[in-house]
Design a protein around this motif. Structure first.
Motif, PDB file in Angstrom:
ATOM      1  N   LYS A 178      55.380 -58.252 -47.872  1.00  0.00           N
ATOM      2  CA  LYS A 178      56.362 -57.754 -46.913  1.00  0.00           C
ATOM      3  C   LYS A 178      57.745 -57.686 -47.549  1.00  0.00           C
ATOM      4  O   LYS A 178      58.496 -56.721 -47.342  1.00  0.00           O
ATOM      5  CB  LYS A 178      56.385 -58.658 -45.682  1.00  0.00           C
ATOM      6  N   LYS A 179      58.067 -58.714 -48.351  1.00  0.00           N
ATOM      7  CA  LYS A 179      59.358 -58.737 -49.027  1.00  0.00           C
ATOM      8  C   LYS A 179      59.461 -57.590 -50.026  1.00  0.00           C
ATOM      9  O   LYS A 179      60.489 -56.902 -50.112  1.00  0.00           O
ATOM     10  CB  LYS A 179      59.539 -60.072 -49.754  1.00  0.00           C
ATOM     11  N   ASP A 180      58.378 -57.373 -50.801  1.00  0.00           N
ATOM     12  CA  ASP A 180      58.364 -56.257 -51.761  1.00  0.00           C
ATOM     13  C   ASP A 180      58.512 -54.920 -51.046  1.00  0.00           C
ATOM     14  O   ASP A 180      59.203 -54.014 -51.536  1.00  0.00           O
ATOM     15  CB  ASP A 180      57.047 -56.271 -52.567  1.00  0.00           C
ATOM     16  N   GLU A 181      57.851 -54.811 -49.902  1.00  0.00           N
ATOM     17  CA  GLU A 181      57.922 -53.561 -49.133  1.00  0.00           C
ATOM     18  C   GLU A 181      59.347 -53.315 -48.644  1.00  0.00           C
ATOM     19  O   GLU A 181      59.853 -52.187 -48.703  1.00  0.00           O
ATOM     20  CB  GLU A 181      56.964 -53.645 -47.940  1.00  0.00           C
ATOM     21  N   GLU A 182      60.006 -54.384 -48.163  1.00  0.00           N
ATOM     22  CA  GLU A 182      61.380 -54.248 -47.681  1.00  0.00           C
ATOM     23  C   GLU A 182      62.329 -53.890 -48.822  1.00  0.00           C
ATOM     24  O   GLU A 182      63.241 -53.073 -48.645  1.00  0.00           O
ATOM     25  CB  GLU A 182      61.828 -55.552 -47.013  1.00  0.00           C
ATOM     26  N   GLU A 183      62.111 -54.513 -50.001  1.00  0.00           N
ATOM     27  CA  GLU A 183      62.950 -54.199 -51.155  1.00  0.00           C
ATOM     28  C   GLU A 183      62.760 -52.749 -51.591  1.00  0.00           C
ATOM     29  O   GLU A 183      63.712 -52.062 -51.949  1.00  0.00           O
ATOM     30  CB  GLU A 183      62.619 -55.149 -52.312  1.00  0.00           C
ATOM     31  N   GLN A 184      61.495 -52.281 -51.544  1.00  0.00           N
ATOM     32  CA  GLN A 184      61.208 -50.897 -51.913  1.00  0.00           C
ATOM     33  C   GLN A 184      61.860 -49.927 -50.931  1.00  0.00           C
ATOM     34  O   GLN A 184      62.395 -48.885 -51.326  1.00  0.00           O
ATOM     35  CB  GLN A 184      59.691 -50.676 -51.954  1.00  0.00           C
ATOM     36  N   LYS A 185      61.814 -50.284 -49.649  1.00  0.00           N
ATOM     37  CA  LYS A 185      62.453 -49.447 -48.633  1.00  0.00           C
ATOM     38  C   LYS A 185      63.951 -49.366 -48.862  1.00  0.00           C
ATOM     39  O   LYS A 185      64.562 -48.307 -48.696  1.00  0.00           O
ATOM     40  CB  LYS A 185      62.166 -50.012 -47.236  1.00  0.00           C
ATOM     41  N   GLU A 186      64.561 -50.495 -49.256  1.00  0.00           N
ATOM     42  CA  GLU A 186      65.996 -50.529 -49.519  1.00  0.00           C
ATOM     43  C   GLU A 186      66.355 -49.654 -50.717  1.00  0.00           C
ATOM     44  O   GLU A 186      67.372 -48.953 -50.708  1.00  0.00           O
ATOM     45  CB  GLU A 186      66.439 -51.981 -49.768  1.00  0.00           C
TER      46      GLU A 186
END
Length: 246
Positions: A178-186
């Motif tokens: 989830k953290k990786d996904e949020e970082e990728q979205k950012e």
């Protein structure tokens, strides 16, 4: 005389009428002191009990500890634990899981006994003479049932610990993803913002380029302009035109 049909409800009603407050309180204490991972203990049943046995025993004990009948302050808690135990044992998947652990416990105890018999010649000879009956009697003994109960507790505890560790690892992995996904979205968000800003200044950049192509910067006073080609003179590639100084 014909067979007299036994009225289970009448017998149960008669039994409950004789049950005093002390017996009800004792049953609440017994339920709450049971090993939480073993529903057979809550219903006070053996591991080979059938689903019908489960239903009958639940009905009997639940009426004893029902909060409307029992005044013990933890009667509601005991009643809930009992209901959960019945639910688990009537669920085929949950019941099979527990019985699998029971089977594993029995096999472990059998192996332990075989090792003991190798050291005990008299017991070994008796076992051979009885053609296995000695072992069957032992497995039905109170001593074996106590050992089995404790071994089942041990295995169920170990399995629950493994399950919780696995659940924790899965939770941690899901958190990381989830953290990786949020970082990728950012990252993609910043990239889109940059592209939008770049596109927003496109007209300005195009206009500046057009102005540059039309004339470029004017030469300052005292500077020499870049040479220009003089194509009409075949003998010269270009000529230098001096700029007057002030």
């Amino acid at each position: 005389m014909g067979d007299v049909k036994v009225d289970d409800d009448a017998i149960l009603k008669s039994f409950l009428a004789e049950v005093g407050e002390v017996e009800r309180d004792n049953e609440v204490v017994r339920i709450l002191s049971c090993f939480k991972l073993n529903p057979f203990e809550h219903l006070n049943l053996s591991f080979d009990s059938s689903t019908d046995d489960v239903k009958r025993q639940y009905r009997k004990i639940s009426l004893m500890v029902h909060p409307d009948k029992c005044k013990h302050p933890q009667a509601q808690e005991a009643f809930g634990a009992l209901a959960k135990a019945q639910q688990l044992l009537l669920n085929n998947q949950e019941r099979d899981y527990i019985l699998t652990q029971v089977h594993a416990a029995k096999e472990e105890l059998k192996m332990k006994r075989k090792k003991q018999l190798k050291k005990d010649t008299a017991s070994k000879i008796k076992s051979l003479v009885d053609e296995g009956k000695h072992e069957q009697i032992y497995e039905q003994s109170e001593e074996f049932q106590k050992e089995l109960k404790l071994k089942v507790r041990e295995i169920l505890t170990d399995q629950e610990w493994r399950r919780r560790k696995m659940a924790m690892r899965i939770s941690e992995e899901e958190g990381r993803l989830k953290k990786d996904e949020e970082e990728q979205k950012e990252i993609w968000k910043k990239k889109r913002e940059h592209e939008e800003q770049w596109e927003g200044t496109r007209e300005k950049r195009v206009s500046s380029w057009r102005d540059f192509m039309k004339g470029g910067k004017k030469a300052k006073k005292g500077e020499t302009r870049p040479p220009k080609l003089k194509t009409e003179d075949p003998n010269k590639s270009y000529v230098q035109r001096p700029v007057k100084k002030g």
